[in-house]
Scaffold this active site. Structure first.
Site, PDB file in Angstrom:
ATOM      1  N   GLY A   1       0.799  -1.225   0.000  1.00 40.06           N
ATOM      2  CA  GLY A   1       0.000   0.000   0.000  1.00 40.06           C
ATOM      3  C   GLY A   1       0.827   1.268   0.000  1.00 40.06           C
TER       4      GLY A   1
ATOM      5  N   LEU B   1      -4.669  -5.409  -4.779  1.00 35.86           N
ATOM      6  CA  LEU B   1      -3.555  -4.462  -4.767  1.00 35.86           C
ATOM      7  C   LEU B   1      -2.270  -5.093  -4.208  1.00 35.86           C
ATOM      8  CD1 LEU B   1      -2.725  -1.502  -5.202  1.00 35.86           C
ATOM      9  CD2 LEU B   1      -3.351  -1.100  -2.824  1.00 35.86           C
ATOM     10  N   ASP B   2      -1.203  -5.036  -4.945  1.00 33.14           N
ATOM     11  CA  ASP B   2       0.120  -5.488  -4.476  1.00 33.14           C
ATOM     12  C   ASP B   2       0.158  -6.978  -4.152  1.00 33.14           C
ATOM     13  OD1 ASP B   2       0.831  -2.823  -4.689  1.00 33.14           O
ATOM     14  OD2 ASP B   2       0.619  -2.424  -2.558  1.00 33.14           O
ATOM     15  N   GLU B   3      -0.817  -7.730  -4.661  1.00 29.05           N
ATOM     16  CA  GLU B   3      -0.879  -9.156  -4.328  1.00 29.05           C
ATOM     17  C   GLU B   3      -0.596 -10.046  -5.534  1.00 29.05           C
ATOM     18  OE1 GLU B   3      -1.090 -10.403  -1.452  1.00 29.05           O
ATOM     19  OE2 GLU B   3      -2.136  -8.998  -0.124  1.00 29.05           O
TER      20      GLU B   3
ATOM     21  N   ARG C   1       3.782 -17.049  -1.112  1.00 32.58           N
ATOM     22  CA  ARG C   1       3.695 -15.722  -1.726  1.00 32.58           C
ATOM     23  C   ARG C   1       4.578 -15.614  -2.965  1.00 32.58           C
ATOM     24  NH1 ARG C   1       2.607 -12.473  -4.343  1.00 32.58           N
ATOM     25  NH2 ARG C   1       2.286 -10.231  -4.074  1.00 32.58           N
TER      26      ARG C   1
END
Lengths: 310, 310, 310, 310
Positions: free
Chosen positions: B227, B253-255, C237
């Site tokens: 974020g 977002l950002d994933e 991840r």
């Protein structure tokens, strides 16, 4: 037919257990290493052959040199159920494929640990790192002996049940010492000699008997600071990074094929002793990586260079 | 049949010349990308097929996931003389091999540059690095447009003859702005969108139209500091390394799947402004690597992860 | 007056000798650590004071925070001939300087080794690295005990003559176990507790008794992957670098001031087990650096951040 | 009295504005650099002096060499309100302190930008990085000229309003060319010459006129691969890391004091052209760091080594 089972000469039951577990895991796994002139059809022929033999390719890496030299290198790691029973047939039949493509080649069974000897002088940090990684199961090898020109390391290896040979070396006795060392290596069928900060220079006669099978750690970022006292000379020159180099030993001192290198940042506050201390960390890391890759048949050489299939 | 020749919209004759030279060099080169369930015989079948078509494998990489998921991924780069004339036949015939192994696959001709759009806000360091690497011939792409919500970057791209579109974005106009952007991307047949510090969040609608074809640079070492204001939060937390992450953009977002990351050391003397300055160097390096790999068809994705065949 | 001589509880004569040699070398050396509001004249006053006492400054580092917080930190290492005889006078007289500038301050004699306890669970790689660096003389400390909730590490530390305490911990016995641990730490006057992959969470009561005196190694690049199973989550991840973080322990899990971090590159071929193996190398390196800096009084903290004067 | 205001010869109003803002910010800041024999009392005397003059120390670094050489080096950065008005008195009075300790010393006002000339040949990556960092305000200097033996870079620097001098060099004209270059440097009062991949060797006569004021980037990790074609030789030797070195130029080619070095990993797939491409990234990063440290008066030299107070 390759040996189906190997006893490790370790007294710690925990270590013995770890190595045997890995042996079981690797029982049906093999590696094929190939060098040959580059031309179309090699990958197709080799993968077709392995498929027909019932092998499943686990990892495959290849490298073509620039067109001028036109060489092709390949490493294939594969699984074949009940590999031991098929071994002779597999390797025998491959000879024909190999002939077609003028290959230099070898199959290695992954579960057969290489027989490793470690040579060391007074400084033990590289030996300790090797022992540690070996005990933790990260280096899969049969550590058959530690040889030193000083008695000190004996106390370190004794508790692990690894035979220790103290063979002093002086200019006068060097020839005899090497004869003794070679006799030991031969009688124990050693596959790999690791010079873990062994501060003696091996003769050409010695080196020629173990081509691409002696790994040395040099305490500088070669080709900088070839030879003696690299840290003192690095200090003198005022470099901002120091390094270490693992390489196969050839007759030319510090000129053999480089396997691995690494560096660490230093600055004006670091005296020679600091460089040595920092350097020890680099040396042990770099040496262990090179030994691991060798044990896993990941290294091919040509033109005094290495190809490392990681 | 794929286009045989592409004009680059560049005014510098030097750059035009460099890109055209590379185009000529790559004319007979292609890449094949495969994903399928893992099972024996894939490599044999594919390499046999290519051999029969007269192709010479230049680089080959493969990856099998762990047995539980049981997936197989492969990238083959090959040369085939007079590739253009054989293209339709080659790709048509491969369909049969692909069917046998339930492959998801694609062939890409290497000499056809991907059509790239760069989105940027006020900070230009990532844009500048992309332009630079592109001009030096290291990024082989057709840079068809630069889009920004601010007019500033116009002066940077104008001298290079790259169309620049200033599309302001406010909460009220965001929907319209995205419509304009999408229309531009569609009319220019854009293959890849690079968010080079474009500080706007794209809507799910937008993102879904370019799956695995939008690369973003996030100015932190994800998943740390997801974020806004990552440098201020990195300072606050007192980290000793700061980083940047290039990833494909997904609706979260950002994933999205991470393509590349890198870090630099910082210390207590570095204020937020220093972190930003140091971070700019990491961001541009990391973004350019990711874009280069994408342009060279080196990236496959699965399970929100990337496989990068370097 | 500080102790002039310390016996080390080591059985290896070589190690004992190394540590005593260092003790002799450090006999006349001390470190002064200062925190205070920033204002002109501090350096002048402190260096003037030391000069008048006959001290020679060997190393001096200072740090001013940004003007808004306006704090000043300083570490001075100095030599003073016959330091023991002057100690009480030196430290007593400094109180006046300190008062003028509202300093928080402490003098430490360098030759007095900190009394260190190491807590460990089953994985021994961090413990082994600490022992190794300590034996080689790079960590100057009195290693007074190793505590574990498992019996395994006993065999490792026994040969070195270090007392080993096996204190099992279950949810039911945790409170009692901590009471036993605290009693041991108190009776042995422990200065520093190192959690060398001690997989238990210490209670707030425990932590509060050793502020900035418990160092933990967390096996991720904080603040990424706080808490359990960081390697499995890093794999999930799809990160391209994994890391480790050494930090002072506070009541908030994994939220204490970060002392040191480092990372290593990984790629799609690395499964969770590979991440753990690679991670072990990072963990032991990072932890030892942090412990060494603490032992050498190089760390100051404020606002949950560390200043490390290297 | 030092100049209070400097005009930058830049046409971009944005850049001009950025540099002028920094000039304003640095107006009351100065740096004091000291070298002298080591002995007690230096820090006390210097910091006392500065305190009495009303200066506030912002950063202070010092270094004592090993006792055998017994040298002391110091860099102090301080703020003094209305510095311009106090400058002559400040520097004049310090002479007495300096005399007492046999100091070599200099005060520099931080807001006076060093007058920098960049020499370049055909490859522009180092020049571009310098221009970029300079335009972004990270390199605070007055870029008074770019000199090249080829006309190519003219197009790059022209839009920035930086004077460009094309001075061809052949073996026959080298002496004349250097005379022209020296005349230009003298008439523009150049403080620092940056050889940004200037492929000509400067004569001893030239070098002697700018001691520790010519920075060169060598495209290898010195002392490895001194001289010509380092990347081809690195390839030949099969190194696993390649590097670059920024150093002050002395009469001995590639033997001057090293300011900064860095490396990148390469492997067997990297041909000479790849090494050059990877190397370009290292070169520009390393050169810019060295130039930045020089511009901020962070570098002292002795015994052909540098002390870099970062």
């Amino acid at each position: 037919m390759a040996e189906e089972h190997v006893e490790f000469r370790v007294i710690t039951p925990k270590v013995q257990q770890a190595l045997l577990a890995q042996q079981t895991r690797l029982r049906d796994r093999a590696r094929l290493l190939i060098s040959c002139p580059d031309r179309p059809g090699i990958v197709a022929a080799v993968s077709q052959f392995l498929y027909q033999q019932g092998a499943n390719i686990v990892q495959s890496d290849q490298h073509s040199t620039d067109p001028s030299s036109g060489l092709f290198f390949m490493r294939i790691e594969f699984e074949l159920p009940n590999l031991g029973a098929h071994w002779d047939e597999l390797t025998g039949r491959f000879a024909e494929v190999a002939r077609t493509f003028q290959m230099t080649w070898r199959f290695n069974r992954a579960h057969v640990p290489k027989r490793m000897a470690v040579f060391v002088s007074k400084e033990e940090h590289c030996l300790l790192e090797l022992l540690w990684q070996w005990q933790s199961g990260d280096l899969y090898a049969d550590l058959v002996m530690v040889v030193s020109n000083h008695p000190d390391a004996g106390a370190t290896v004794a508790p692990l049940g690894i035979p220790f040979y103290h063979i002093p070396v002086t200019p006068e006795t060097k020839k005899d010492a090497e004869a003794k060392q070679l006799a030991l290596l031969a009688s124990h069928k050693v596959d790999l000699v690791v010079l873990a900060r062994y501060m003696q220079i091996l003769s050409g006669d010695f080196v020629r008997q173990y081509p691409n099978r002696i790994i040395n750690i040099h305490h500088s970022f070669l080709p900088a600071f070839i030879g003696r006292n690299p840290y003192a000379r690095a200090y003198q020159r005022g470099v901002k990074l120091i390094g270490a180099t693992a390489h196969y030993v050839t007759e030319d001192l510090d000129e053999g094929p480089i396997i691995e290198q690494d560096v660490q940042r230093v600055d004006h506050r670091d005296e020679v002793e600091d460089l040595k201390r920092i350097g020890r960390q680099i040396e042990r890391t770099v040496l262990v990586r090179a030994v691991k890759w060798h044990l896993e048949d990941r290294i091919l050489t040509y033109n005094n260079r290495t190809i490392v299939f990681r």
